[in-house]
Enzyme design. Structure first.
Site, mmCIF file in Angstrom:
data_model
loop_
_atom_site.group_PDB
_atom_site.id
_atom_site.type_symbol
_atom_site.label_atom_id
_atom_site.label_comp_id
_atom_site.label_asym_id
_atom_site.label_seq_id
_atom_site.Cartn_x
_atom_site.Cartn_y
_atom_site.Cartn_z
ATOM 1 N N ASP A 104 0.870 -1.171 0.000
ATOM 2 C CA ASP A 104 0.000 0.000 0.000
ATOM 3 C C ASP A 104 0.910 1.224 0.000
ATOM 4 O OD1 ASP A 104 -1.876 2.029 0.438
ATOM 5 O OD2 ASP A 104 -3.023 0.883 1.893
ATOM 6 N N ARG B 123 -9.149 -12.968 6.352
ATOM 7 C CA ARG B 123 -7.879 -13.211 5.653
ATOM 8 C C ARG B 123 -7.946 -14.451 4.763
ATOM 9 N NH1 ARG B 123 -3.728 -9.966 7.588
ATOM 10 N NH2 ARG B 123 -3.918 -9.252 9.734
#
Length: 190
Positions: free
Chosen positions: A117, A180
């Site tokens: 990110d 996840r």
């Protein structure tokens, strides 16, 4: 209501308010496609230290390891756990939960993580590996978020997919420590 039930409801609500960005088949193909360039970058006698970044990198790292193994590249496995999030949605100070036991002096290192990110955590991890004497540190990221806020000079050497600048989760990435193990990547609707 139990905490587990509340979390399940939160994830269910998030999924109901999300777009499916990338399905499992596309992700698995992207990971297979990453293996050949990785294999090409390491010689037959060059066994890199393969560091999985916990927790998010685990699903991706396992699959990528099998794909490069199928191409004849041996890896020396270890892992690390460093986080800036600790369950939050924005990062703070880096906290080390586990450092690799494998000596990195003079070794080539391949970091495997779920997403690049802004890159603050990966930049700190890469710097630490170099401080430990690694001769080369490369980054394999399942997903790279498309924006202009990345740490200067940091990039993934091997990229599976690009994702928009939205809150994404699944395939290693979490929604408030949940989801996840979802076999796809989702993004909350804007």
């Amino acid at each position: 209501m139990s905490t587990t039930a509340a979390k399940s409801n939160d994830l269910a609500a998030a999924l109901a308010n999300s777009d499916l960005l990338i399905d499992r088949a596309t992700l698995e193909q992207a990971i297979r496609d990453m293996a050949a360039p990785i294999r090409a970058d390491y010689g037959d006698d060059d066994v890199p230290v393969y560091l999985t970044i916990m927790h998010g990198g685990l699903p991706f790292a396992a699959q990528l390891a099998m794909e490069v193994g199928a191409l004849g590249l041996d890896l020396e496995f270890d892992y690390l756990h460093a986080t800036r999030y600790r369950g939050a949605t924005s990062g703070g100070e880096l906290t080390w939960k586990h450092r690799p036991a494998t000596p990195l002096q003079g070794r080539r290192v391949l970091l495997a993580d779920d997403i690049l990110d802004e890159g603050h955590t990966l930049a700190a991890i890469r710097a630490w590996c170099l401080e430990q004497g690694a001769s080369d540190v490369r980054i394999a990221a399942l997903a790279v978020k498309v924006h202009d806020r990345c740490v200067p000079g940091l990039h993934a050497d091997y990229v599976g997919v690009e994702v928009p600048d939205r809150y994404v989760f699944g395939y290693g990435m979490d929604y408030h420590e949940q989801g996840r193990n979802l076999p796809a990547i989702y993004a909350l609707k804007e």
